[in-house]
Design a protein around this motif. Sequence first.
Motif, mmCIF file in Angstrom:
data_model
loop_
_atom_site.group_PDB
_atom_site.id
_atom_site.type_symbol
_atom_site.label_atom_id
_atom_site.label_comp_id
_atom_site.label_asym_id
_atom_site.label_seq_id
_atom_site.Cartn_x
_atom_site.Cartn_y
_atom_site.Cartn_z
ATOM 1 N N SER A 161 0.956 -1.054 0.081
ATOM 2 C CA SER A 161 -0.107 0.100 -0.005
ATOM 3 C C SER A 161 0.752 1.740 0.067
ATOM 4 C CB SER A 161 -1.099 0.124 1.627
ATOM 5 O OG SER A 161 -0.372 0.588 2.306
ATOM 6 N N LEU A 162 2.257 1.082 0.161
ATOM 7 C CA LEU A 162 3.431 2.295 0.385
ATOM 8 C C LEU A 162 3.733 3.111 -0.643
ATOM 9 C CD1 LEU A 162 4.776 1.405 4.026
ATOM 10 C CD2 LEU A 162 2.854 2.962 3.515
ATOM 11 N N GLU A 163 3.751 4.204 -1.075
ATOM 12 C CA GLU A 163 4.533 4.778 -2.081
ATOM 13 C C GLU A 163 6.029 4.968 -2.179
ATOM 14 O OE1 GLU A 163 2.657 8.036 -3.226
ATOM 15 O OE2 GLU A 163 0.510 7.613 -2.816
ATOM 16 N N LEU A 164 6.675 4.535 -0.755
ATOM 17 C CA LEU A 164 7.413 4.843 -0.366
ATOM 18 C C LEU A 164 8.226 3.911 0.860
ATOM 19 C CD1 LEU A 164 10.759 5.743 -1.827
ATOM 20 C CD2 LEU A 164 10.905 7.595 -0.449
ATOM 21 N N VAL A 165 9.576 3.073 0.307
ATOM 22 C CA VAL A 165 9.746 1.920 1.794
ATOM 23 C C VAL A 165 11.385 2.602 0.947
ATOM 24 C CG1 VAL A 165 10.065 0.000 2.606
ATOM 25 C CG2 VAL A 165 7.878 0.677 1.467
ATOM 26 N N VAL A 166 12.127 3.097 2.576
ATOM 27 C CA VAL A 166 13.154 3.549 2.711
ATOM 28 C C VAL A 166 13.634 2.507 4.512
ATOM 29 C CG1 VAL A 166 15.217 5.433 2.988
ATOM 30 C CG2 VAL A 166 13.569 5.584 1.374
ATOM 31 N N THR A 167 14.715 1.857 3.682
ATOM 32 C CA THR A 167 15.599 0.759 5.131
ATOM 33 C C THR A 167 16.859 1.200 5.135
ATOM 34 O OG1 THR A 167 13.936 -0.995 4.816
ATOM 35 C CG2 THR A 167 16.173 -1.816 5.460
ATOM 36 N N VAL A 168 17.282 1.422 6.190
ATOM 37 C CA VAL A 168 18.606 1.883 6.159
ATOM 38 C C VAL A 168 19.366 0.762 6.963
ATOM 39 C CG1 VAL A 168 20.142 3.601 7.126
ATOM 40 C CG2 VAL A 168 18.350 4.202 6.515
ATOM 41 N N ASP A 169 19.940 -0.120 6.441
ATOM 42 C CA ASP A 169 20.716 -0.807 7.740
ATOM 43 C C ASP A 169 21.985 -1.209 6.591
ATOM 44 O OD1 ASP A 169 21.079 -3.842 8.337
ATOM 45 O OD2 ASP A 169 18.657 -3.338 8.923
ATOM 46 N N LEU A 170 23.210 -2.433 7.488
ATOM 47 C CA LEU A 170 23.716 -2.626 7.291
ATOM 48 C C LEU A 170 23.884 -3.945 5.754
ATOM 49 C CD1 LEU A 170 24.795 -1.551 10.253
ATOM 50 C CD2 LEU A 170 27.378 -2.277 9.566
ATOM 51 N N PHE A 171 23.350 -4.397 5.897
ATOM 52 C CA PHE A 171 23.429 -5.754 5.126
ATOM 53 C C PHE A 171 21.110 -5.800 4.217
ATOM 54 C CE2 PHE A 171 25.679 -6.626 8.748
ATOM 55 C CZ PHE A 171 26.405 -7.691 7.727
ATOM 56 N N MET A 172 21.401 -6.257 3.229
ATOM 57 C CA MET A 172 20.410 -6.414 2.743
ATOM 58 C C MET A 172 19.194 -7.758 3.082
ATOM 59 S SD MET A 172 18.721 -5.760 0.085
ATOM 60 C CE MET A 172 20.081 -4.747 -1.357
ATOM 61 N N THR A 173 18.563 -7.235 4.269
ATOM 62 C CA THR A 173 17.910 -7.668 5.271
ATOM 63 C C THR A 173 16.191 -8.058 4.447
ATOM 64 O OG1 THR A 173 16.923 -6.025 5.848
ATOM 65 C CG2 THR A 173 19.024 -6.906 7.237
ATOM 66 N N ARG A 174 15.587 -8.642 5.063
ATOM 67 C CA ARG A 174 14.287 -9.396 4.593
ATOM 68 C C ARG A 174 13.683 -7.813 4.301
ATOM 69 N NH1 ARG A 174 12.322 -14.605 5.193
ATOM 70 N NH2 ARG A 174 10.358 -13.901 5.556
ATOM 71 N N LEU B 41 21.246 -12.055 18.217
ATOM 72 C CA LEU B 41 20.166 -11.206 18.912
ATOM 73 C C LEU B 41 19.283 -10.725 17.512
ATOM 74 C CD1 LEU B 41 22.701 -9.274 20.381
ATOM 75 C CD2 LEU B 41 20.934 -10.368 21.109
ATOM 76 N N HIS B 42 18.450 -11.445 17.737
ATOM 77 C CA HIS B 42 16.898 -11.227 16.747
ATOM 78 C C HIS B 42 17.584 -12.224 15.597
ATOM 79 C CE1 HIS B 42 16.414 -9.029 19.851
ATOM 80 N NE2 HIS B 42 15.503 -9.248 20.535
ATOM 81 N N SER B 43 17.540 -11.551 14.874
ATOM 82 C CA SER B 43 18.236 -11.027 13.354
ATOM 83 C C SER B 43 19.642 -10.470 13.178
ATOM 84 C CB SER B 43 17.433 -10.795 12.184
ATOM 85 O OG SER B 43 17.254 -9.071 11.751
ATOM 86 N N GLN B 44 20.578 -10.263 13.687
ATOM 87 C CA GLN B 44 21.004 -9.613 13.491
ATOM 88 C C GLN B 44 22.485 -10.775 13.427
ATOM 89 O OE1 GLN B 44 21.705 -7.001 16.622
ATOM 90 N NE2 GLN B 44 21.422 -5.304 15.045
ATOM 91 N N TYR B 45 23.477 -10.689 12.592
ATOM 92 C CA TYR B 45 24.316 -11.809 12.644
ATOM 93 C C TYR B 45 24.316 -12.676 11.620
ATOM 94 C CZ TYR B 45 26.993 -8.780 16.830
ATOM 95 O OH TYR B 45 26.549 -8.406 17.698
ATOM 96 N N ASP B 46 23.002 -12.379 10.963
ATOM 97 C CA ASP B 46 23.136 -13.543 10.380
ATOM 98 C C ASP B 46 24.665 -13.204 8.632
ATOM 99 O OD1 ASP B 46 20.841 -14.951 11.147
ATOM 100 O OD2 ASP B 46 19.148 -13.716 9.562
ATOM 101 N N PHE B 47 24.914 -13.195 8.923
ATOM 102 C CA PHE B 47 25.247 -12.898 7.366
ATOM 103 C C PHE B 47 27.429 -12.384 8.415
ATOM 104 C CE2 PHE B 47 21.822 -9.983 6.737
ATOM 105 C CZ PHE B 47 21.257 -10.251 5.137
#
Length: 680
Positions: A401-414, A575-581
């Motif tokens: 439903s959104l027009e723009l989604v911006v994600t700030v992260d170190l990795f290509m998370t889900r 820690l949650h989903s962190q460190y998968d990479f």
Amino acid sequence: MPTDYKIFRNVCPRNCYDTCGIISYVKNGELIKVEGDPKHGYTKGRLCAKGYAYTQYVYSPDRLRYPLRQYPRGSGTWERISWEQAIEIIADKILELNKRYGSNLALAHNKFSGNLGLLHYAVEGMFNSMGEHTKTIGNACLAAGFDAISYDFGDNINPDPEDMADSKLIVIWGANPAWTAIHQLSHINAAREKGAKVVVIDPLYTPTAAKADIFVQIRPSTDSLLALGIVKILMEQDKCDNDFIRDHTWGWEPFSSYVKEKISISLVREVTGITEEVIFELASLYGSTKPCANWVGFGLQRSMNGGQNTRAINALVGVTGNIGRKGGGLYYFNPTPNYFPQSLLNHPSPESRQPREVDINRFADDILSLANPPVKMLWVASRNPLSQDQNLARWQELLESLELVVTVDLFMTRTAEMSDLVLPATSTFENDDVNVGYWHYWLAINQKAIEPLYEAKSDLEIARILTRKLNELSPGFSDFPYELTDEDWISKEFTPKVLEIYGLANWEELKDGPRKCSGNKIPWEDRRFKTKTGKFELYSRDAKENELPAISTYNQPRNDIYPLRLLSPQHRNRLHSQYDFVPWLNDEHFDILKMNQKDARQRGIEEGDTVCIYNEAGLLSKKIKLSPYIPLGVVVASQGGLKPINSLMFDLPADMGMKESGSRGLAINDVYVECKKQVK
Ligand code: SF4
């Protein structure tokens, strides 16, 4: 170790009890080694495996390097763009939405605990500076427990965890420090060396349970009944602390009548699954051993009975006279971050342009229900909701439903994979920060040890450049003070009061090593509780006014159509989903479901089978690992991994949370599933 390196002080910024001090070694601008900071009085020169893996984390080939744009969203078709282009796209959208709706309410952000550094609240500061927008309230982790402690004590104040070394009895209710708070073990072991006993009460046989003197395997979410059962035995044996009860508690009469009439040991045995012999043994320990430290783990309150579980344990701690006593008390969460002004988090919006609020625990549903205006743009930072949130099907609807989604992260998370724009973030070694833990009393500074890798930027730097652009295109659009440097923001955190309690002349002294808060007197030693009655409340009129039981009670668990309760504790390497990479932390296969042999046999499931796990929220597949230590009727999957267990979570509310956090907590440990062997 080469001699031509520079040394910096850093802090692990994770949502972890320990908030470790780190020494970083940098040679020719490269982070070559990390080790624990020996001057940190709590973490004492040691890190966990996640901490020691930071060099691999920082230089991971999977790090996001440049701003990326994806079209269409979720297609996997990415193009590299410049920061200028990314900021222009975002600023244009913000201004266009403002023009379309006459306000900024169509902008929402979703941020939580991926990095707890105080300067990472730049995200909140940036949005607050734009005036009205859509922000989250509530607490995804701790809400029910906060309320329970607030009802009984009047405030959340944790004893100094280092004082656990002076305990004679340590009862760990549903925490696993051997994996999730490793530095606490030295204080627990110090107490043991002086003769203390350690009891672990947990549905799961954890590595901490394996080290305990007594392990009590309790059925999930029945802790309140066990605590009240112990109180009942102590009352009958006249082993309560009658002086404390008489002088410092409120509501003993109705509380004791309730326990006398409603709680029977046979009921406790039937519901908790604990034998009467063990219940009496626990009562004997509580009745004869002081000081007794009680540690309430966060998982225990993530239940529809979570606040009541915590209130019943509070009551047990109170009636045994373990409050306000060195080495005793209730351990849950230490609120020292609140000593700081948290200037970025609390940067005010103009009075007439206040944000509207949505519940972080029901985010997708709440946002989708909004109109006038609907939310059209989402900013995600320090969070990976498509792995760690609940109601993921609704999240998919929301994203569509959104027009723009911006994600700030170190990795290509889900979550990043489902965004239009992905902005590369700095690691903690690439920016300055201040980190204050929520467990121990120590404070440390995080120095920028290396330049940002590739084109990564910190949340604060992103806030600066976006604000500058917005104001360039629309003068006066935001009042975010983008001219302030990192050091200016750090300086703002060190008010005279903060400097005083940490014994500092100025914050730069932290470059020589962490400092301990001097305000670590024993909580409630003066017996002046912050409740309305000024007493420790066994009967809470505030709870009653909020339509909760005035006395801690046991609520029957919900009857679910699915037979297996799903528990999803933290793994030692995540820690949650962190460190998968981080390959060093992938020594174990994460996408497994642990199950008792008997439950497996009933379903024709064998070790190594792939099973389909499902409930009303969704389905996913995992490999089966059989274990006699998993209780009957329970299955266990760690957080993290490629197939997030939260696909099966929905927003079942905990019983408390409104009072302190503005929304009820999540009862994720009351989620049930069924499993079927997958046909190959
Ligand atoms: S994850 Fe926790 S224990 Fe490990 S290094 Fe970070 S703060 Fe320390």
